[in-house]
Design an enzyme around this catalytic site. Structure first.
Site, PDB file in Angstrom:
ATOM      1  N   ASP A   1       6.009  -3.286  10.677  1.00 41.96           N
ATOM      2  CA  ASP A   1       4.545  -3.086  10.681  1.00 41.96           C
ATOM      3  C   ASP A   1       3.964  -3.159  12.088  1.00 41.96           C
ATOM      4  O   ASP A   1       2.968  -2.495  12.399  1.00 41.96           O
ATOM      5  CB  ASP A   1       3.836  -4.057   9.726  1.00 41.96           C
TER       6      ASP A   1
ATOM      7  N   ARG B   1       0.850  -1.201   0.000  1.00 41.70           N
ATOM      8  CA  ARG B   1       0.000   0.000   0.000  1.00 41.70           C
ATOM      9  C   ARG B   1       0.883   1.247   0.000  1.00 41.70           C
ATOM     10  O   ARG B   1       1.930   1.285   0.647  1.00 41.70           O
ATOM     11  CB  ARG B   1      -0.817   0.003   1.294  1.00 41.70           C
TER      12      ARG B   1
ATOM     13  N   SER C   1       7.916  -4.872   6.574  1.00 39.89           N
ATOM     14  CA  SER C   1       7.512  -5.866   7.585  1.00 39.89           C
ATOM     15  C   SER C   1       8.368  -7.105   7.585  1.00 39.89           C
ATOM     16  O   SER C   1       7.871  -8.239   7.394  1.00 39.89           O
ATOM     17  CB  SER C   1       6.052  -6.208   7.356  1.00 39.89           C
TER      18      SER C   1
HETATM   19  C1  0WK Z   1      -1.930  -4.002   7.739  1.00 37.10           C
HETATM   20  C2  0WK Z   1      -0.752  -3.081   7.998  1.00 37.10           C
HETATM   21  C3  0WK Z   1       0.509  -3.660   7.425  1.00 37.10           C
HETATM   22  C4  0WK Z   1       0.716  -5.067   7.954  1.00 37.10           C
HETATM   23  C5  0WK Z   1      -0.496  -5.904   7.658  1.00 37.10           C
HETATM   24  C6  0WK Z   1      -0.330  -7.267   8.236  1.00 37.10           C
HETATM   25  O1  0WK Z   1      -0.968  -1.806   7.456  1.00 37.10           O
HETATM   26  O2  0WK Z   1       1.607  -2.860   7.735  1.00 37.10           O
HETATM   27  O3  0WK Z   1       1.884  -5.633   7.390  1.00 37.10           O
HETATM   28  O4  0WK Z   1      -1.649  -5.287   8.215  1.00 37.10           O
HETATM   29  O5  0WK Z   1      -1.435  -8.036   7.935  1.00 37.10           O
HETATM   30  P1  0WK Z   1      -1.503  -8.940   6.645  1.00 37.10           P
HETATM   31  O6  0WK Z   1      -1.797  -8.055   5.533  1.00 37.10           O
HETATM   32  O7  0WK Z   1      -0.214  -9.619   6.537  1.00 37.10           O
HETATM   33  O8  0WK Z   1      -2.588  -9.867   6.953  1.00 37.10           O
HETATM   34  C1  BGC Z   2       8.198 -10.563   9.884  1.00 40.87           C
HETATM   35  C2  BGC Z   2       7.925  -9.395  10.805  1.00 40.87           C
HETATM   36  C3  BGC Z   2       6.552  -8.825  10.543  1.00 40.87           C
HETATM   37  C4  BGC Z   2       5.522  -9.926  10.619  1.00 40.87           C
HETATM   38  C5  BGC Z   2       4.149  -9.418  10.379  1.00 40.87           C
HETATM   39  C6  BGC Z   2       7.073 -11.562   9.951  1.00 40.87           C
HETATM   40  O1  BGC Z   2       7.278 -12.546   9.019  1.00 40.87           O
HETATM   41  O2  BGC Z   2       9.419 -11.189  10.253  1.00 40.87           O
HETATM   42  O3  BGC Z   2       8.897  -8.388  10.655  1.00 40.87           O
HETATM   43  O4  BGC Z   2       6.298  -7.878  11.525  1.00 40.87           O
HETATM   44  O5  BGC Z   2       5.824 -10.913   9.675  1.00 40.87           O
HETATM   45  O6  BGC Z   2       4.002  -8.875   9.132  1.00 40.87           O
END
Ligand code: 0WK
Ligand code: BGC
Ligand code: 0WK
Ligand code: BGC
Length: 939
Positions: free
Chosen positions: A592, A477, A541
């Site tokens: 993140d 994003r 992240s």
């Molecule tokens: C939304 C945050 C982003 C984070 C994500 C983690 O803005 O920084 O990495 O959530 O959730 P995912 O998209 O991996 O489920």
């Molecule tokens: C990464 C982290 C991150 C997390 C959530 C992990 O795989 O090592 O740095 O915060 O994922 O996105």
């Protein structure tokens, strides 16, 4: 004759007893008062009955009592009791009880109390001005806590509309207005100094905080003074008209209003009604008018008049002074011991009997007041006991107020009454030594979140335009974040999601960052900000070793990413290289979890933990700097990115890892790494379920042993499928739909079994994360050395969120499981889980804003100091010029204009180690004439 006198005395006695009998409340009556008070407390908390409740139960936005880590210097105002006080309070960290205060008392003349609002606040500001002058602090913009001891409808810690004046105040154009605004306007009108008004506090709340600083069990504040009131820590879930169910909030009961719905008319006497009728606010504050210092004297006076009218006192003579309202001050009455002298002072010629009767009247009135407060307090402590589901409660009440402090019996009677009416509660009362000003400063400290995200929001007055990149979750994003700071800080955001194709995230690092740069270019185009040099915050992240906010070396890729040539490299440099031609600058890189904590911290400044339960999983929290060996310094705290995804990579979780976990790991792009993550996060949950279903099918436990190519295909079951199947109601239908798509022709039993498998796998994930979070919370609790931890966890991630959509409250199985297990594993804590509505981009922008300001300041300081840094050439130049000046000073022709005057000193040698004498002799000679000297030198 004698019998006639005896009869007259007996009937007089009876008349007095009858009069005072109305003040003698029986245990049943007191029980009833307690029960009625309890009903009103409940009515005040309920959404429907709150507007009509007589006990207003006003929210204070104080969520917890101090925990000893507050610090800083604050200004406090204390208005509404006997004295108006202006204070400066200095709180030092760590060492409890290290609070130093200085205050000055100012009068509030009656004409100001009952003049216009503008006059009142101008008067207050004038006192502040005098105080700041006196303290030499006019130019310091100190944070201010305002103890305002009147009922206020608060909508935030620093916003409160005055409901109505009480006690002796009646200034116009104030009721219904925001008190903080009125003070801010008065400060503006005076235009002499500026203050940062952080909190408005009721005196009961200030008193509770002051006492809780000494005794953490203190969760109730009582004022028995000019007015009467109580506050206490109520469970958020019981305060129906305030958002949120987690944790506690202090409620200002305003019990002074008890009786407004006529439910204590049975114990109100005609003297009470007379006092009410003659007061500034008839019909209001009925309970207060039976219990507080402002009115007790008046009740006594009216009884005395009545008894005198009946010839039972002062030989029936009613003096002008006795007729004078308010002449019988509570304090006078308090000094019961010298009754005679007081009566004399009131121009009342009294007999000894009179004094005894007066003493009785005073005793009856104050005894009732203390008992009524005791009954009210018994209702409050019993409510807290039931809130906590306890058979027995131990709690402390912080008290202040001249009535409680100065009256010889009030406190004892009150305590006895509480003990009788609330036998299951052991209630300690501690007197507030320092008044509520200290409490107000502590709330300001908490309000200023001195220890949450330390100092960050304290100084977060940033504004501006920022770009945030959010890479590493399920979506890439790009956001534009505008932070403005009018009256309140607001953040506007626009964002766009960009693809991160497989070939990019598995390709070369330069391609990956070029892709990021292209997307950024596209975004800036669309936002028409191509020519703007906006600072960038980069949410990346993945585990990075930071050396600075804008220097971060990638340790290892996780989740789906595997771009080459990036591990071990500084990702800021790589990205800056890719975006160089776009003229923008990376100011900060954040994980993140950190971005999430900051985003949530913006709304709830108690947030000090950030968690991601999404594609991957991870947590960060605020750790004491003295515990972080890797970083210089011992003061304050720093946010730590735990990277708990790698928990177990050393084999410590082998006892709970299953064969399926091992299979997942073997098939992952990073075998042996992120073992904990692979047991709990969204990237792997679907696959875990698939592997279990394959095994069960193989063993003929499912689908009659049917195994289709689809079922054998990796990634065919996604985490969103697991969450959908898990849902109690529509889950089975979903299961059938998904399993049919996999070609296994599921039976109804199959679907039920598969739903069960999904629940088990996701429950394990929620439980495991609760356990690791529990470790962090316990650590925070130990760091703060507090008996009960109150904190907020900011949370994001599709796995956590997926369960909350579309009905956050009904289907939050995963979330509920997580919360429940945390409460079970860390019982002495109140944890609020705050979902990050706007993603970590907002948090990243805040860090960037802060980093930009820091960079600006660093640059400004550097520029300011740059002039002090002299180059080699400059120093050589100075040396040369000095040489010239030395020469000029020595030469007769130029000596007069030389800057370096080179003045002769007539000291002709330095010690040569041959002993003092020679030097001394030489001097003597000097004295006997110049010529001699010349001869000696030549030797
Ligand atoms: C939304 C945050 C982003 C984070 C994500 C983690 O803005 O920084 O990495 O959530 O959730 P995912 O998209 O991996 O489920
Ligand atoms: C990464 C982290 C991150 C997390 C959530 C992990 O795989 O090592 O740095 O915060 O994922 O996105
Ligand atoms: C001292 C506190 C103040 C409170 C007062 C009440 O600092 O905030 O209003 O006690 O007692 P009073 O002065 O009305 O007797
Ligand atoms: C006010 C309360 C205050 C109490 C004690 C009452 O009149 O309504 O807000 O706490 O007095 O000062």
């Amino acid at each position: 004759m004698v019998t006639a006198v005896a009869q007259r005395l007996a009937s007089q006695r009876k008349e007095i007893d009858d009069t005072l009998a109305a003040f003698a409340l029986s245990p049943t009556q007191l029980q009833e008062v307690k029960a009625k008070m309890r009903v009103e407390l409940e009515r005040g908390l309920k959404k429907d009955s709150h507007p009509t409740a007589s006990v207003k139960m006003l929210p204070t936005y104080v969520y917890r009592t101090p925990d000893g880590t507050e610090r800083g210097k604050y200004l406090a105002l204390d208005l509404g009791g006997t004295n108006f006080r202006v204070l400066v309070v200095k709180i030092r960290t760590g060492m409890r009880n290290s609070v130093r205060m200085y205050n000055k008392i100012y009068a509030i003349p009656l004409e100001i109390m009952q003049g216009t609002g503008e006059e009142l606040f101008d008067h207050i500001v004038q006192c502040i001005s005098d105080f700041l002058d006196y303290m030499g602090m006019k130019n310091t913009r100190l944070p201010l806590g305002f103890t305002f001891s009147f009922p206020c409808n608060q909508t935030g810690i620093d916003k409160g509309d005055l409901v109505c004046w009480t006690k002796g105040f009646k200034a116009t154009e104030c009721e219904g207005y925001d008190v903080v605004d009125m003070l801010r306007e008065a400060i503006k009108r005076r235009n002499e100094f500026d203050l940062d008004i952080v909190a408005i506090v009721n005196d009961t709340v200030g008193t509770m905080m002051t006492c809780a600083y000494e005794d953490p069990k203190c969760q109730i504040g009582l004022i028995a003074g000019t007015g009467s009131n109580v506050c206490y820590m109520e469970e958020m879930k019981n305060i129906e008209f305030v958002e949120g169910d987690e944790g506690q909030m202090c409620v200002n009961t305003e019990w002074g209003g008890f009786g407004a719905n006529d439910n204590i008319e049975d114990i109100r006497t005609r003297y009470d009604r007379e006092v009410d009728g003659g007061s500034l606010n008839p019909g209001k504050q009925r309970f207060e008018k039976m219990t507080s210092g402002m009115y007790l004297g008046e009740i006594v006076r009216r009884i005395l008049i009545d008894l005198t009218k009946h010839g039972l006192l002062f030989r029936g003579r009613i003096t002008e002074r006795l007729k004078t309202k308010g002449i019988f001050e509570t304090n006078d009455r308090l000094a019961l011991l010298q009754v005679r002298s007081i009566l004399q002072h009131l121009g009342l010629d009294s007999t000894c009997d009179d004094s005894i009767i007066v003493k009785e009247v005073c005793g009856a009135v104050s005894r009732r007041a203390a008992q009524l407060c005791g009954a009210g307090m018994a209702a409050v402590v019993d409510k807290i006991r039931e809130n906590r589901g306890l058979d027995n409660l131990e709690i402390t009440v912080g008290v202040d107020g001249t009535l409680y402090k100065l009256h010889p019996h009030f406190s004892t009677i009150l305590k006895d009454t509480v003990r009788e009416l609330a036998p299951n509660c052991k209630v300690d009362f501690i007197l507030s030594e320092d008044g509520s000003g200290k409490g107000a400063a502590l709330i300001t400290a908490v309000g200023k979140n001195t220890y949450n995200i330390d100092y960050f929001f304290n100084s977060f007055t940033e504004k501006g335009d920022f770009i945030a990149l959010d890479l590493g979750g399920s979506n890439f994003r790009i956001l534009r974040v505008k932070v403005s700071h009018e009256k309140k800080q607001t953040v506007q955001m626009e964002s766009q999601i960009y693809e991160t194709p497989e070939d990019i995230i598995h390709g070369s690092g330069s391609r990956l960052f070029d892709h990021v740069a292209e997307c950024l270019g596209d975004f800036m185009e669309k936002q028409k900000i191509k020519d703007k040099k906006l600072p960038i915050g980069f949410t990346f992240s993945f585990p990075c070793a930071h050396t600075k906010l804008d220097e971060a070396v990638l340790l290892t890729w996780t989740k789906r990413f595997k771009a080459s040539g990036v591990e071990g490299m500084d990702v800021v440099k790589l990205l800056n290289k890719a975006i160089k031609k776009r003229g923008v600058n990376i100011m900060a890189v954040v994980n993140d979890t950190v971005g999430t904590m900051m985003t949530c911290g913006f709304d709830d400044q108690r947030c000090e933990v950030g968690i991601i339960i999404g594609t991957g999983t991870n947590a960060c929290y605020m750790e004491e700097l003295r515990h972080i060996d890797l970083v210089e310094g011992d003061e304050g705290r720093m946010c730590i990115n735990t990277e708990w995804g790698a928990f177990g990579d050393d084999g410590t979780l082998e006892d709970i890892r299953t064969e399926f976990d091992r299979e997942i790991d073997r098939g992952s792009p990073n075998p042996g790494k992120q073992l904990f993550e692979k047991m709990v996060s969204g990237m792997y949950m679907g696959e875990l379920v698939r592997l279990i279903l394959v095994k069960m099918a193989k063993e003929g436990l499912l689908f009659e042993g049917r195994i289709t190519p689809e079922l054998l295909t990796k990634g065919k079951i996604e985490t969103k499928h697991v969450s959908a199947i898990e849902k109690s109601k529509e889950g089975l239908t979903k299961a059938e739909e998904i399993l049919t798509r996999l070609g296994v022709e599921p039976s109804e039993d199959d679907c039920i079994a598969v739903q069960h498998v999904c629940a088990i796998v996701s429950f394990r994930s929620a439980n495991l994360i609760a356990a690791t979070l529990g470790a962090i919370l316990t650590r925070l609790k130990d760091n703060k050395n507090t008996p009960r931890l109150r904190t907020t966890v900011g949370i994001d991630g599709s796995l956590y969120k997926i369960h909350l959509i579309p009905h956050p409250s009904v289907s939050a199985r995963y979330a509920r499981r997580l919360h429940k297990t945390v409460r079970r594993l860390v019982p002495e804590s109140d944890v609020r889980f705050l979902l990050s509505e706007s993603g970590s981009g907002k948090g990243a922008a805040m860090v960037t804003a802060w980093a930009s300001r820091l960079a600006d300041q660093t640059r400004q300081i550097a520029e300011t100091l740059a002039e002090f840094r002299l180059t080699e050439e400059q120093l050589l130049e100075v040396k040369k010029r000095m040489r010239t000046e030395i020469q000029n000073g020595l030469s007769k022709n130029t000596q007069s204009t030389a800057t370096v005057k080179m003045l002769p000193t007539y000291v002709r040698s330095t010690p040569d180690g041959t002993g003092e004498r020679s030097t001394a002799i030489r001097c003597i000679f000097l004295k006997i004439g110049k010529q001699m000297t010349r001869i000696l030198d030549m030797q």
